[in-house]
Design a protein around this motif. Sequence first.
Motif: not given
Length: 173
Positions: A30, A34, A38
């Motif tokens: 995760r 992410y 980003t």
Amino acid sequence: MLFGETLPVIDEETGFRGPTACKAAGITYRQLDYWARTGLVEPSVRNARGSGSQRLYSFRDCLLLKVVKRLLDTGVSLQQIRVAVATLSKMGVEDLAGITLMSDGASVYACTSQDEVIDLVQGGQGVFGIAVGRVWHEIEGELAQLPVENINDDNVVVHDELAERRARRRQVS
């Protein structure tokens, strides 16, 4: 010894899938997802090309992932880590190996010599340091035990539940 160690040559034609990069860096999938979405640490060998495709991370990417993890573990804010990673991303691989990252918990400093480290500590700014060359050796040891892929292996079949459902749906249509 913080500086002056010799490092092996890394093959830039190979990469590591997400789960392998996670294991080597000590992060969750995760977090990896992410950070990739980003733009904190994006895979430089092969980025995801839609559902079911696999990102491939270079050795250098895995090194940056582990550095980010260490900075997070010591309490540095993600905003400061983004600034540090942006600076590190502009440096060559050999330059990275000679850096010691120092932080007071609020700011991150890239030191390229022992004198800079001493100046920061004497000035009360450096609370902890991360010798990137040492992290390099740790990542190298971890990745030596894990599977690697060549960038030219486009015929890799990914078996996951979502990809299989989509394939079945296409066959029915």
